[in-house]
Every structure is written in structure tokens, then in C-alpha cells.
Design a protein around this motif. Structure first.
Motif, mmCIF file in Angstrom:
data_model
loop_
_atom_site.group_PDB
_atom_site.id
_atom_site.type_symbol
_atom_site.label_atom_id
_atom_site.label_comp_id
_atom_site.label_asym_id
_atom_site.label_seq_id
_atom_site.Cartn_x
_atom_site.Cartn_y
_atom_site.Cartn_z
ATOM 1 N N HIS A 220 20.358 25.679 81.913
ATOM 2 C CA HIS A 220 20.697 25.382 83.301
ATOM 3 C C HIS A 220 22.046 25.948 83.750
ATOM 4 O O HIS A 220 22.423 25.754 84.914
ATOM 5 C CB HIS A 220 20.743 23.853 83.516
ATOM 6 C CG HIS A 220 19.477 23.137 83.132
ATOM 7 N ND1 HIS A 220 18.333 23.179 83.892
ATOM 8 C CD2 HIS A 220 19.197 22.354 82.055
ATOM 9 C CE1 HIS A 220 17.388 22.447 83.311
ATOM 10 N NE2 HIS A 220 17.890 21.935 82.195
ATOM 11 N N GLY A 221 22.756 26.601 82.852
ATOM 12 C CA GLY A 221 24.139 26.978 83.124
ATOM 13 C C GLY A 221 24.364 27.741 84.409
ATOM 14 O O GLY A 221 25.355 27.489 85.124
ATOM 15 N N ASP A 222 23.481 28.664 84.748
ATOM 16 C CA ASP A 222 23.678 29.470 85.959
ATOM 17 C C ASP A 222 23.438 28.678 87.237
ATOM 18 O O ASP A 222 23.793 29.150 88.327
ATOM 19 C CB ASP A 222 22.747 30.693 85.929
ATOM 20 C CG ASP A 222 23.126 31.675 84.834
ATOM 21 O OD1 ASP A 222 24.283 31.612 84.374
ATOM 22 O OD2 ASP A 222 22.265 32.494 84.438
ATOM 23 N N ASP A 223 22.833 27.493 87.115
ATOM 24 C CA ASP A 223 22.569 26.653 88.286
ATOM 25 C C ASP A 223 23.483 25.434 88.355
ATOM 26 O O ASP A 223 23.464 24.698 89.343
ATOM 27 C CB ASP A 223 21.111 26.162 88.263
ATOM 28 C CG ASP A 223 20.110 27.307 88.294
ATOM 29 O OD1 ASP A 223 20.318 28.236 89.098
ATOM 30 O OD2 ASP A 223 19.150 27.267 87.514
ATOM 31 N N LEU A 224 24.294 25.222 87.322
ATOM 32 C CA LEU A 224 25.094 24.002 87.237
ATOM 33 C C LEU A 224 26.327 24.067 88.127
ATOM 34 O O LEU A 224 27.132 24.992 88.028
ATOM 35 C CB LEU A 224 25.553 23.752 85.802
ATOM 36 C CG LEU A 224 24.594 23.014 84.861
ATOM 37 C CD1 LEU A 224 25.252 22.834 83.508
ATOM 38 C CD2 LEU A 224 24.197 21.659 85.424
ATOM 39 N N ALA A 225 26.469 23.038 88.945
ATOM 40 C CA ALA A 225 27.696 22.876 89.724
ATOM 41 C C ALA A 225 28.775 22.219 88.886
ATOM 42 O O ALA A 225 29.957 22.579 88.982
ATOM 43 C CB ALA A 225 27.427 22.038 90.966
ATOM 44 N N CYS A 226 28.368 21.261 88.055
ATOM 45 C CA CYS A 226 29.371 20.516 87.293
ATOM 46 C C CYS A 226 28.730 19.773 86.142
ATOM 47 O O CYS A 226 27.520 19.532 86.118
ATOM 48 C CB CYS A 226 30.110 19.518 88.192
ATOM 49 S SG CYS A 226 29.043 18.259 88.938
ATOM 50 N N PHE A 227 29.588 19.413 85.211
ATOM 51 C CA PHE A 227 29.257 18.454 84.158
ATOM 52 C C PHE A 227 30.245 17.306 84.296
ATOM 53 O O PHE A 227 31.456 17.496 84.198
ATOM 54 C CB PHE A 227 29.375 19.104 82.780
ATOM 55 C CG PHE A 227 29.155 18.150 81.624
ATOM 56 C CD1 PHE A 227 28.156 17.187 81.659
ATOM 57 C CD2 PHE A 227 29.949 18.238 80.482
ATOM 58 C CE1 PHE A 227 27.949 16.316 80.599
ATOM 59 C CE2 PHE A 227 29.754 17.369 79.406
ATOM 60 C CZ PHE A 227 28.756 16.411 79.470
ATOM 61 N N ILE A 228 29.732 16.107 84.586
ATOM 62 C CA ILE A 228 30.583 14.928 84.740
ATOM 63 C C ILE A 228 30.398 14.036 83.523
ATOM 64 O O ILE A 228 29.272 13.747 83.119
ATOM 65 C CB ILE A 228 30.278 14.166 86.055
ATOM 66 C CG1 ILE A 228 31.224 12.971 86.211
ATOM 67 C CG2 ILE A 228 28.817 13.749 86.165
ATOM 68 C CD1 ILE A 228 31.177 12.334 87.602
ATOM 69 N N VAL A 229 31.518 13.599 82.924
ATOM 70 C CA VAL A 229 31.439 12.844 81.682
ATOM 71 C C VAL A 229 32.679 11.957 81.552
ATOM 72 O O VAL A 229 33.758 12.291 82.052
ATOM 73 C CB VAL A 229 31.323 13.799 80.466
ATOM 74 C CG1 VAL A 229 32.576 14.648 80.307
ATOM 75 C CG2 VAL A 229 30.980 13.051 79.186
ATOM 76 N N GLU A 230 32.504 10.822 80.890
ATOM 77 C CA GLU A 230 33.629 9.956 80.541
ATOM 78 C C GLU A 230 34.128 10.357 79.155
ATOM 79 O O GLU A 230 33.353 10.346 78.195
ATOM 80 C CB GLU A 230 33.187 8.495 80.492
ATOM 81 C CG GLU A 230 32.692 7.923 81.798
ATOM 82 C CD GLU A 230 31.976 6.601 81.583
ATOM 83 O OE1 GLU A 230 32.643 5.551 81.687
ATOM 84 O OE2 GLU A 230 30.767 6.621 81.293
ATOM 85 N N THR B 262 31.762 25.074 80.495
ATOM 86 C CA THR B 262 31.891 25.078 81.961
ATOM 87 C C THR B 262 32.655 26.316 82.428
ATOM 88 O O THR B 262 32.292 26.925 83.440
ATOM 89 C CB THR B 262 32.605 23.801 82.456
ATOM 90 O OG1 THR B 262 33.794 23.577 81.696
ATOM 91 C CG2 THR B 262 31.692 22.587 82.343
ATOM 92 N N HIS B 263 33.671 26.724 81.689
ATOM 93 C CA HIS B 263 34.381 27.969 82.010
ATOM 94 C C HIS B 263 33.427 29.155 81.963
ATOM 95 O O HIS B 263 33.370 29.976 82.892
ATOM 96 C CB HIS B 263 35.523 28.206 81.020
ATOM 97 C CG HIS B 263 36.827 27.589 81.426
ATOM 98 N ND1 HIS B 263 37.326 27.632 82.709
ATOM 99 C CD2 HIS B 263 37.753 26.918 80.690
ATOM 100 C CE1 HIS B 263 38.493 27.017 82.755
ATOM 101 N NE2 HIS B 263 38.770 26.555 81.542
ATOM 102 N N GLU B 264 32.690 29.254 80.887
ATOM 103 C CA GLU B 264 31.811 30.411 80.680
ATOM 104 C C GLU B 264 30.732 30.509 81.740
ATOM 105 O O GLU B 264 30.340 31.619 82.134
ATOM 106 C CB GLU B 264 31.174 30.337 79.285
ATOM 107 C CG GLU B 264 32.159 30.569 78.145
ATOM 108 C CD GLU B 264 31.494 30.419 76.787
ATOM 109 O OE1 GLU B 264 30.273 30.094 76.752
ATOM 110 O OE2 GLU B 264 32.181 30.609 75.764
ATOM 111 N N HIS B 265 30.243 29.379 82.208
ATOM 112 C CA HIS B 265 29.117 29.382 83.145
ATOM 113 C C HIS B 265 29.536 29.159 84.596
ATOM 114 O O HIS B 265 28.671 29.069 85.479
ATOM 115 C CB HIS B 265 28.097 28.320 82.726
ATOM 116 C CG HIS B 265 27.364 28.663 81.467
ATOM 117 N ND1 HIS B 265 26.193 29.396 81.460
ATOM 118 C CD2 HIS B 265 27.648 28.384 80.169
ATOM 119 C CE1 HIS B 265 25.767 29.540 80.216
ATOM 120 N NE2 HIS B 265 26.631 28.943 79.410
ATOM 121 N N GLY B 266 30.823 29.076 84.849
ATOM 122 C CA GLY B 266 31.280 28.943 86.232
ATOM 123 C C GLY B 266 31.029 27.586 86.853
ATOM 124 O O GLY B 266 30.995 27.456 88.083
ATOM 125 N N ALA B 267 30.851 26.573 86.014
ATOM 126 C CA ALA B 267 30.674 25.197 86.502
ATOM 127 C C ALA B 267 32.014 24.466 86.427
ATOM 128 O O ALA B 267 32.936 24.902 85.729
ATOM 129 C CB ALA B 267 29.627 24.472 85.671
#
Length: 468
Positions: free
Chosen positions: A217-227, A250-255
Motif C-alpha cells: 500500500h506504500g504508494d497510496d499511504l497518506a500516513c501511518f499513525i501509531v502510539e 514512511t520516508h521511503e514511500h512519501g507517507a
């Protein structure tokens, strides 16, 4: 699912509690005439009824029946200084006496002063305040989607990011969907299906699953949110390699990487947990301990992302604020709380970590003495040196390691009913209040309080052991 033995035990405990707190029971019946289920926050509405509180100070509360109750819920983990700490209440009382504190609808220097503290302690460039953790994570998600131009949001299963559209999936464990993970269901009716399909749920602390989801999903990901230290999902610290991998991917995939630090922030240090891992997220959300017991939360992060809210960014994201955003009394409490924690950081956090360690060992030993195997989460790791948060679990096999929420919520691994229902109601009969297997320490708790908890656990274990 509640077994027959649990059902009978819970019925007996409920009967005993009804006799223990009859005034609270009567008030609950009255409340249900006007309020859904008798209240306005589901988690507080324990069965058969919650204690109705008259006063709260430090580590203790008192209910309408006069029962003095040792509290480890502490305002949903917000009250790191205990209930109604004098440092906060005196400041608020003085302000109100001087004609300051209620809503004005204007800006003031408190916003600037609180934002400066938050940026200095977390490494963020810009801040905007709001009123709840749910709103903060929602706005952070909107910012990420707008900044990247992408729609897909990824979160960790078992993570609770508030009652907002991109959070209400993958919160509760469902054994029937254990493959490819037990946290895949949507948690509420009313959400459009297209939106929930845009939420990808990965497995907390599982580096291979994280890599797999980014490949897919990396090319479609806006963000990864995590605690970084997952809350409702089990009080489990993230592995350092997991957090660092999240930053790398996230750096590599622009998210964008979003740390939800609504529970974590100012709980382990006078600032964010991300710094303990050496990781700076693009955005972070804060609340609870930051606010000193008043309703305030914040989104903080990179200037180029945050500026999309303002004029220079074309006001592309409608994070314009509500009536009570940056409420004067809330920000005064936040400034007082954060300032206190910064100034006393070297004494507050080591003491909380040491007391937390003692609490966990005390609880485990109390149940073991009565022949019940219990294990706590909330212990630190190489990145997080200690913790004031604790959950008690009852694994079916000794030696079980808890790495991910699946480990603590799968009924095949742990007796979830014993933790979530029996422990809660049984300890109330001992005048101890817990949620999700225990809760949070505050600076108001003492070693005597920990010893009292141990005695309460021992009496409860002795009571229920023949019924298990």
C-alpha cells in the motif's frame, strides 16, 4: 465470550456490589431516566452500575455511599499529578477570582506560552490546540491526507485513536477474524464503506507485517499513525526497531509518520516519547497529562505540514477550531501542568517508574500467593526506561510474552473476562477502582497505596480461586 463459571461469578459479585454501594445503584436507576445507560462515556458505565463520585483528591475518590476508593483510572490516565492537585486548582481558583478563565472568544498569551513549551519539549515546529484526543488525531489525519494527496491511512491493530472516522476500525479483537489478524473489523455503524476500506490495519510490533503492508500500500499511504507505547491495546512499548522501521518506510514511500501521544506525551518524560526512541515524527498529537485535568489537546509537527491550516498554506485543511479550542482555563491548567513537569522532571519520572515497577511486581505476587498466574504489562524496554502504566493479564500458559495487542486480547491466550470484568468489579468491592486490568499511577500515589492494592488483589484472588 463469558463462560458459565464467569457468568455465575459475575452475578455474585454484582449482587455483593449492589449491597456495598446502594446509593450509587439508586442514582444509576434515576440517571437512566434521562441519560443513555445512565451516563455519557461508555467505559465508565460498568455493570451493574458505576460508583457515583462526590469528591476526588490525590489518589483517592469518595462515592455517594461514603466509600473511600483508591483510584488507578485517574481521569482516563490524564491526572499524572493526581485528582485536583493543589498546583492546578490554586492557579485556576486565583484566575477565576480575578475574572479570568471562562470563555472569551479572543486570543491571549497563554496560547503562545503553551505552544512554546510544547514545541521546545517535543521538537515540533508548530502547534494548534483543540479540545480532545479524537479531534487531534482526526485533524492530524486530515493534514496527512491533504499534504500527500493520498487517501489511505494505516494504523496498528488494537490502537485507539479516538472516536473519529479513520480510527474506528481495528480497535477490538475478534477471534473469528484471527487471520490475517484479529483487529480488522469496523467498530461502529454509520461510517461509509468506502472510507473504512481506506484504513489498513497492521500488526503492532511486527516488523515483517509493516514491511509487507508498505510494499502493498506504500504508494497510496497518506500516513501511518501509531502510539509508541500502545495504550488500550495493552500498555506495551514499541520495539525500537519497529519505530525506527516505521520512520524509514514512511520516508521511503512519501507517507507521513504520526505519533499518537495523547496518552504517552508527558507520561514518561516532560515531553514526547518519540525522543526516547530517537525518532521525530512528522506530526504528533497530545492531550491528557499535558492538560492537568482540563480538556485540551494539540496537534504539533513540521511547519510545512502544519502551515496548511493557515493563511500561508491557503487554509487547505479546515482545522479552524471550535468554540472551546484553546479555552483560557484549559490552557492555564496546561501551562501550569507542563511547567511543573518540566521543572520537576528529574524527580517525577524516576519515582513514577520505580513505583510502577513495584506495583507490577506486587500485583503479580499477590495473585501467585493464591495460586492464580498473573502477568502485568507496562514494563519498559531499552528505549523506555520505566512506566507508570499497568495492565494485569491472566495468560493460560506461564511464560507467555506480550509483544502485541493480539497477545493480550485473544481469549485463547489470556482470560480476558477475568481481566476486564471480574477484576474490575471484584476490586471495587475492596474499594479499589481499575479499568482495563489496572491503570495509571500519579505522583499522589504512595508505596502504602501499592501495598493496599496488593492486599486487595490477594483477597480477591482468595475469593475467586475456587470458582475458576
Amino acid at each position: 465470550m463469558t463462560s458459565k463459571r464467569h457468568a455465575r461469578l459475575l452475578t455474585d459479585l454484582a449482587d455483593d456490589y449492589t449491597r456495598h454501594a446502594p446509593t450509587s445503584g439508586a442514582l444509576n436507576e434515576q440517571a437512566k431516566r434521562w441519560l443513555v445507560d445512565g451516563g455519557s462515556h461508555t467505559l465508565r458505565l460498568i455493570e451493574p452500575f458505576p460508583p457515583r463520585i462526590k469528591e476526588a483528591a490525590g489518589a483517592w475518590i469518595r462515592d455517594e455511599d461514603g466509600n473511600r476508593i483508591l483510584d488507578f483510572w485517574q481521569g482516563h490516565y490524564a491526572n499524572i499529578l493526581g485528582h485536583n492537585p493543589e498546583a492546578i486548582t490554586t492557579t485556576l481558583a486565583d484566575a477565576l477570582a480575578d475574572g479570568v478563565g471562562l470563555q472569551t472568544g479572543f486570543t491571549d498569551r497563554l496560547q503562545m506560552e503553551c505552544a512554546e513549551i510544547l514545541c521546545r519539549q517535543t521538537g515540533a515546529d508548530r502547534v494548534r490546540f483543540t479540545t480532545s484526543g479524537s479531534l487531534a488525531t482526526m485533524y492530524a489525519t486530515l493534514l496527512a491526507r491533504a499534504f500527500t494527496g493520498r487517501e489511505v491511512v494505516m494504523k496498528a491493530g488494537g490502537g485507539w485513536h479516538g472516536a473519529q472516522p479513520w480510527s474506528l476500525k481495528g480497535v477490538r479483537f475478534h477471534a473469528a477474524t484471527k487471520e490475517p489478524g484479529g483487529f480488522q473489523r469496523v467498530e461502529t455503524a454509520g461510517l461509509p464503506r468506502y472510507l473504512t476500506k481506506q484504513v489498513v490495519v497492521t500488526r503492532f510490533n511486527d516488523c515483517e507485517a509493516l514491511r509487507r503492508h508498505f510494499r502493498r500500500h506504500g504508494d497510496d499511504l497518506a500516513c501511518f499513525i501509531v502510539e509508541p507505547f500502545i495504550g488500550v491495546g495493552g500498555f506495551i512499548p514499541a520495539l525500537a526497531e519497529y519505530v525506527q522501521l516505521a520512520r524509514q518506510l514512511t520516508h521511503e514511500h512519501g507517507a507521513l509518520l504520526i505519533f499518537d501521544e495523547v496518552i504517552d506525551g508527558f507520561r514518561f518524560r516532560a515531553g514526547d516519547v518519540g525522543q526516547l526512541y530517537g525518532v521525530q515524527p512528522d506530526l504528533a498529537t497530545f492531550g491528557k497529562a499535558m492538560g492537568g485535568g482540563m480538556p485540551v489537546s494539540a496537534v504539533a509537527g513540521r511547519a510545512e505540514v502544519m502551515d496548511m491550516v493557515g493563511r500561508d498554506g491557503g487554509e487547505r485543511v479546515k482545522f479552524s477550531g471550535g468554540t472551546y479550542s484553546a479555552h483560557p482555563a484549559s490552557l492555564l491548567a496546561a501551562k501550569t501542568s507542563m511547567t511543573y513537569l518540566v521543572e520537576h522532571e528529574d524527580e517525577v519520572y524516576p519515582r513514577l517508574a520505580e513505583l510502577g515497577e513495584k506495583l507490577r511486581r506486587t500485583v503479580e505476587a499477590a495473585f501467585a500467593e493464591e495460586g492464580i498466574y498473573a502477568r502485568c504489562t507496562g514494563y519498559g524496554n531499552d528505549a523506555v526506561p520505566g512506566s507508570s502504566l499497568t495492565m494485569t493479564h491472566f495468560p493460560h500458559e506461564e511464560g507467555r510474552q506480550f509483544i502485541t495487542p493480539d497477545d493480550v486480547y485473544d481469549p485463547e491466550v489470556c482470560d480476558v473476562v477475568l481481566r476486564e470484568k471480574v477484576l474490575k468489579l471484584g476490586l471495587l468491592l475492596e474499594d479499589v477502582h481499575v479499568i482495563h486490568g489496572l491503570g495509571a499511577l500519579s505522583t499522589a500515589h504512595t508505596e502504602d497505596d501499592v501495598a493496599l492494592l496488593g492486599q486487595a488483589c490477594r483477597r480477591l484472588a482468595h475469593r475467586i480461586k475456587p470458582r475458576l
